[in-house]
Design an enzyme around this catalytic site. Structure first.
Site, mmCIF file in Angstrom:
data_model
loop_
_atom_site.group_PDB
_atom_site.id
_atom_site.type_symbol
_atom_site.label_atom_id
_atom_site.label_comp_id
_atom_site.label_asym_id
_atom_site.label_seq_id
_atom_site.Cartn_x
_atom_site.Cartn_y
_atom_site.Cartn_z
ATOM 1 N N GLU A 1 1.053 -1.223 -0.090
ATOM 2 C CA GLU A 1 0.002 -0.028 0.090
ATOM 3 C C GLU A 1 0.845 1.394 -0.085
ATOM 4 O OE1 GLU A 1 -2.877 0.414 -0.688
ATOM 5 O OE2 GLU A 1 -4.032 -1.424 0.213
ATOM 6 N N GLU B 1 -4.069 -10.439 -0.251
ATOM 7 C CA GLU B 1 -4.821 -10.427 0.902
ATOM 8 C C GLU B 1 -6.239 -10.826 0.486
ATOM 9 O OE1 GLU B 1 -4.435 -6.685 3.022
ATOM 10 O OE2 GLU B 1 -2.519 -6.651 2.791
HETATM 11 C C1 IPT Z 1 -5.147 -3.870 3.583
HETATM 12 C C2 IPT Z 1 -3.852 -3.394 4.053
HETATM 13 O O1 IPT Z 1 -2.967 -3.949 3.062
HETATM 14 C C3 IPT Z 1 -3.583 -4.421 5.297
HETATM 15 O O2 IPT Z 1 -2.399 -3.970 5.837
HETATM 16 C C4 IPT Z 1 -4.807 -4.238 6.143
HETATM 17 O O3 IPT Z 1 -4.864 -2.957 6.461
HETATM 18 C C5 IPT Z 1 -6.097 -4.730 5.585
HETATM 19 O O4 IPT Z 1 -6.295 -3.729 4.373
HETATM 20 C C6 IPT Z 1 -7.351 -4.555 6.325
HETATM 21 O O5 IPT Z 1 -7.361 -5.102 7.609
HETATM 22 S S1 IPT Z 1 -5.379 -2.463 2.389
HETATM 23 C C7 IPT Z 1 -7.253 -2.001 2.148
HETATM 24 C C8 IPT Z 1 -7.442 -0.807 1.509
HETATM 25 C C9 IPT Z 1 -7.723 -2.970 1.251
#
Ligand code: IPT
Length: 998
Positions: free
Chosen positions: A411, A487
């Site tokens: 990010e 993720e």
């Molecule tokens: C994404 C981040 O990469 C991770 O660190 C964490 O914050 C997650 O979201 C949420 O728990 S960024 C998001 C804008 C998809």
């Protein structure tokens, strides 16, 4: 250089690889332990580095100063949590003058031998965020990169005997702007510190190249050494070569499934270092991610370093616990979100077998809300800093076979410095693919990565049908890349839902290389309330001016590392042996070997036949091992049910479990014999219908309205039907001698974190839709209560204020005998609904003093909670839990604990047993197996209102939900909501349930 300059560290040595503990001959001393410490409010502390800190406090290194001491006595500030937003004004490289700054002091005894030749080096594995190092009053270095190593050559300042080491650490620095990861802001020397003697002619750096060629089954080893001329031996392979020389020999490869390591010894005359070598090749072949020539799916998790009392200062025990928990839950990959981990963690990944995406310590997310203005990713002055960061990561970690990709960071938007970082990594290590999610053009990387893409989009990408990029060249390049979800399946609170839908897509499309669930653990900090009651704190619990609340509690482990039901679900979805009932092949189960490299010689397939959870027969299936990727069908013997003597009401299930065999040494650390590697079930005979009521004969013989034979009027104008009493409106008020305080239809639940947020693909969140539909304020109006032959029929409407949608309800109470009554509940939605409903069923609150202790014995899915889109781990059987045990204590309280497919339940109320038995259940005309049962010692309203589990108190009632259906979970907290296959929309339902009391 000050803490406010954009500058690479000064006075430091080039980053070195980190041999594992004890694997080097050069002498070294640990400087972990008690240091003298004083916290100052500003970076200019005025403390003299020659001041030994006599009279200061003492602080344990490694550790964060905010978490020093017992949770309720923290003397040096408090933890603070923000996800994206910077907790300071965005004014790079400046930071507030109020800048908590720790001054650390300790003495270190240096042997005389260290000062007569060679160098003396101080090594810090991690200091958050900026620090200055002085020895004997002389400032030698300034460094940063919180999760990166720093080595300082102190030779010219050190003397034999006692030396004074002084370290000044600021909480905020220019580096804060590139370390904006979603986690607690915690400061200090939080990883180990060592003082090492580097002999002249020693080994300055080791770079291992250990390639594997699956076509020849050979490994090629070359070890490059910086320092004196060196030799490399691998006795087990008969290798004895000069550093830099390439040797090819027959080897067994390394993979996460079989993490075969060979011990290499690197020697110069002056120094010897041991390094575990794993031969493997990571390659992208025709757009498919492969290891050692085989396509590999990453069944991964995102891991932050976290312990509830120690923050990121994790211990070796916790690292091992994490690795073994991952292995036991069939995880094969870990992304070190969002920074290089403690180096020991990587040793453990090598040894036990996990594919690692090693991520650079780099995130600038807080610039996104500002339209990325001033983002360091695109600012030329930041290039050296960012290149320095990836360089230190790769040089520290490249010898680990477990690392299969490098990640530029997380990010951090887009910009010119991505190219510079990618170039720097490729120069150091061209063998591993590069990852970075933040630039969807994929210009600088080797795999196409996204986060939280919907299953629909993942399916499109899997088929290579994604929306093209505007730039044709980049589009063609990206289309040839494998796809990873770095993720997905955001595991906040109760969830994730839909994991198995993603997993099925990953399996179906070669281009999809899998993904990493977000995230491993809830970062709940151990704290106490005013009464001293311990609880896990999240954002806002520590008086932060700006915070992101519960968003830090989004892991699959609860803060104390208890696996949540979501983790158990993940284990079932990630299981290497997939055992499925395929509707196209009735009467069979398909067993699929999902290992890339292993056959199933280490697996036993055992079966059992059960009737309502009681075992009738069991055995083992034939032992022919399945090759990697192969599948076969298995079926119960044709005569299995012959002569089976089971209650005709009981459901018969054939269950097949894949279990680890005895004596599989390679897996011994994590898998004991009997460890489950997969399970599946076949329903051979569904539960039979409820037996009909005793019949008219008894009734007429009994001479009319005797209790329990037909509905009767009571003196107060109400009704008695079998064992239940209803008031004159037809409202249930007692079951046997148990008063019922609440009895109505319900359609709401205490919103999960997923319900509470707007998803990627829904215009309004579920909880909001329920609010608009009035489900948070439901009342039930009963209109008629009439005895119709042998039944009492009650009709009415359940609805909330200010809306015109509602539920027409019809209760038909039919006595069975004095102990039992059959209820048919029909619910028919009326009007226009804004979205989903949470549940459709009956809510009862039965007066019960110690409701938490009530034992619930049920036949249905279990043993843990399950939901429509999180049910892979649930198995049909007979289970027993107290009401207390049925609750999942999510760090942020919310809906939990539903047990699905329940055909029978007995609740021991102490002195009486309440029985519930399912008859037919239909949802939208579709028959479902059993009802959903939820039991709590508090109401859903109390559950929704509580901020932390310890605030929930039993209210003297046993709250029961007997539902025809409940809405799925989804992962809308960050990602898509509930998929259509698990969405509960307003639809007519009917539910037959027999209540007994006795
Ligand atoms: C994404 C981040 O990469 C991770 O660190 C964490 O914050 C997650 O979201 C949420 O728990 S960024 C998001 C804008 C998809």
């Amino acid at each position: 250089m000050t803490h406010e300059s954009v500058h690479v560290p000064e006075g430091v040595r080039p980053a070195r690889f980190r041999p594992s503990a004890g694997a080097f001959s050069a002498p070294s001393v640990s400087l972990d332990g008690e240091w003298r410490f004083r916290l100052f409010p500003e970076a200019e502390t005025g403390a003299d580095p020659a001041d030994d800190g006599a009279g200061w406090d003492s602080l344990t290194v490694p550790g964060h100063w905010q978490l020093a001491g017992a949770p309720d006595t923290w003397p040096y500030g408090r933890p603070a949590y923000t996800n994206v937003l910077f907790p300071i004004p965005v004014d790079p490289p400046r930071v507030p003058r109020e800048n908590p700054t720790g001054e650390y002091r300790r003495t270190v005894d240096v042997p005389a031998a260290w000062t007569s030749g060679g160098r003396v080096v101080l090594r810090f594995e991690g200091v958050d965020s900026w620090f200055e190092v002085a020895l004997n009053g002389q400032v030698l270095a300034r460094s940063h990169g919180s999760r990166l190593p720093t080595e300082v050559d102190v030779t010219d300042a050190v003397h034999a005997g006692e030396n004074l080491l002084a370290v000044r650490v600021t909480q905020w620095s220019a580096q804060t702007y590139v370390e904006d990861q979603d986690q607690w802001w915690l400061s200090g020397i939080f990883r180990p510190v060592t003082l090492e003697h580097r002999p002249d002619g020693g080994i300055e750096h080791v770079r291992v190249h250990a390639d594997y060629d699956h076509t020849t089954v050979t490994g090629t080893l070359r070890v490059d050494v910086e320092g004196g001329p060196a030799r490399v031996t691998v006795p087990e392979l008969g290798i004895d070569a000069a550093a830099g020389e390439e040797v090819t020999v027959a080897v067994e490869p390394w993979s996460a499934e079989v993490p075969r390591l060979y011990r290499a010894t690197v020697t110069t005359g002056a120094e010897t270092v041991g390094v575990d070598v794993g031969f493997r090749r990571v390659a992208i072949v025709d757009g498919v991610f492969t290891v050692n020539g085989a396509p590999v799916k990453l069944r991964g998790v995102n891991r932050h370093e976290f312990e509830p009392t120690r923050g990121r200062a994790v211990t070796a025990e916790t690292m091992l616990e994490d690795v073994l928990l991952m292995k036991r839950h069939h995880v094969n990959a870990v992304r070190t979100s969002h920074y290089p981990p403690h180096p020991h963690f990587l040793d453990l990944c090598d040894v036990h077998g996990l594919y690692v995406v090693d991520e650079n310590d780099f995130e600038t997310h807080g610039f996104e809300p500002l339209g990325w203005r001033g983002n360091p990713t695109d600012a030329p002055e930041w290039e050296p800093v960012l290149v320095d960061r990836v360089t230190r990561m790769v040089r520290r970690d490249a010898h680990h076979p477990s690392i299969v990709m490098w990640s530029l960071g997380n990010e951090a938007g887009t910009g010119r410095n991505l190219a510079a970082m990618a170039r720097a990594i490729r120069d150091l290590d061209p063998t591993r693919p590069l990852h970075y999610e933040g630039d969807w053009s994929c210009e600088h990387v080797d795999v196409y990565s996204r986060m939280y893409a919907t299953s629909e989009e993942v399916a499109l990408i899997g088929r290579g049908e994604e929306t093209p990029l505007p730039d044709g060249v980049l589009d063609a390049r990206r289309r040839a890349m494998p796809f990873v979800q770095c993720e997905y399946a955001h595991a906040m609170g109760n969830g994730p839902g839909g994991l198995s839908d993603y997993d099925a897509l990953f399996d179906a499309h070669p281009r999809l290389m899998g993904g990493f669930v977000w995230e491993w653990i809830d970062h709940g900090i151990a704290t106490r309330d005013d009464d001293g009651t311990p609880f896990s704190g999240y954002g806002g619990d520590f008086g932060e001016e700006l915070h992101d609340g519960t968003f830090i509690a989004d892991g699959m482990l609860l803060p104390d590392r208890t696996p949540s039901p979501g983790m158990v679900e993940m284990a079932a979805v990630y299981a290497p042996l997939r055992i499925d009932a395929d509707p196209a092949r009735p009467g069979e189960l398909t067993v699929r070997n999902r290992y890339a490299f292993r056959d199933t010689a280490h697996v036993r397939l055992v079966w059992s036949l059960t009737a309502d959870g009681e075992e009738l027969a069991a055995g083992e299936l034939d032992e022919t091992p399945l090759a990697p990727g192969a599948s076969r069908t298995v079926a119960p013997a044709a005569d299995l049910l012959d002569g089976v003597d089971a209650d005709p009401r009981a459901a018969l299930w054939w269950t097949v479990r894949a279990l680890q065999r005895d004596g599989v040494d390679g897996d011994a650390a994590w898998a004991s014999p009997g460890t489950e590697l997969g399970a599946g079930q076949l329903l051979l005979r569904p539960a039979g219908p409820l037996p009909a009521a005793a019949g008219n004969a008894a009734r007429t013989e009994g001479g009319g309205d005797s209790a329990g034979t037909r509905p009767a009027r009571t003196d107060d104008g109400g009704f008695a039907v079998g064992p239940v009493r209803l008031d004159r409106s037809g409202r249930l008020v007692a079951i046997g001698d148990r008063a019922v305080a609440v009895a109505r239809v319900d359609a709401w639940r205490a919103p999960t974190d997923n319900d509470a947020r707007t998803s990627w693909n829904d215009p309004i969140g579920d909880a909001e839709a329920w609010e608009r539909a009035g489900l948070t304020r439901l009342h039930e109006r009963l209109d008629t209560a009439d005895v119709d032959g042998e039944a009492l029929v009650v009709t009415g409407r359940t609805a909330g204020a200010a809306t015109d949608c509602g539920l027409a309800v019809r209760y038909t109470w039919r006595p069975v005998d004095e102990r039992a009554v059959d209820l048919t509940l029909e619910i028919t939605p009326e009007g226009r609904w804004p979205g989903s409903v949470a549940r459709l069923g009956l809510l009862l609150a039965v007066e019960q003093p110690d409701a938490a202790d009530v034992m619930v014995d049920w036949v249905g899915l279990g043993p843990l909670e399950s939901y429509a889109d999180s049910a892979r781990a649930a198995l049909a059987g007979r289970w027993r839990h107290t009401v207390a045990e049925l609750q999942t204590p999510y760090t942020h309280p919310q809906e939990n604990g539903a047990r699905r497919g329940v055909t029978r339940a007995a609740l021991d109320l102490g002195g009486a047993t309440l029985g519930l038995e399912a008859g037919g259940v239909t949802v939208g005309g579709r028959t479902v197996h059993g009802f959903e049962l939820t039991a709590r010692p508090w109401s859903d309203q109390a559950l929704a209102a509580a901020a932390h589990p310890h605030e929930l108190a039993a209210d003297g009632m046993l709250w029961l939900h007997v539902d025809a259906a409940q809405h799925g979970l989804g992962s809308a907290a960050c990602g898509p909501g509930v998929l259509p296959n698990a969405r509960l929309v307003p639809a007519p339902v009917s539910l037959d349930v027999r209540l007994t009391i006795g």
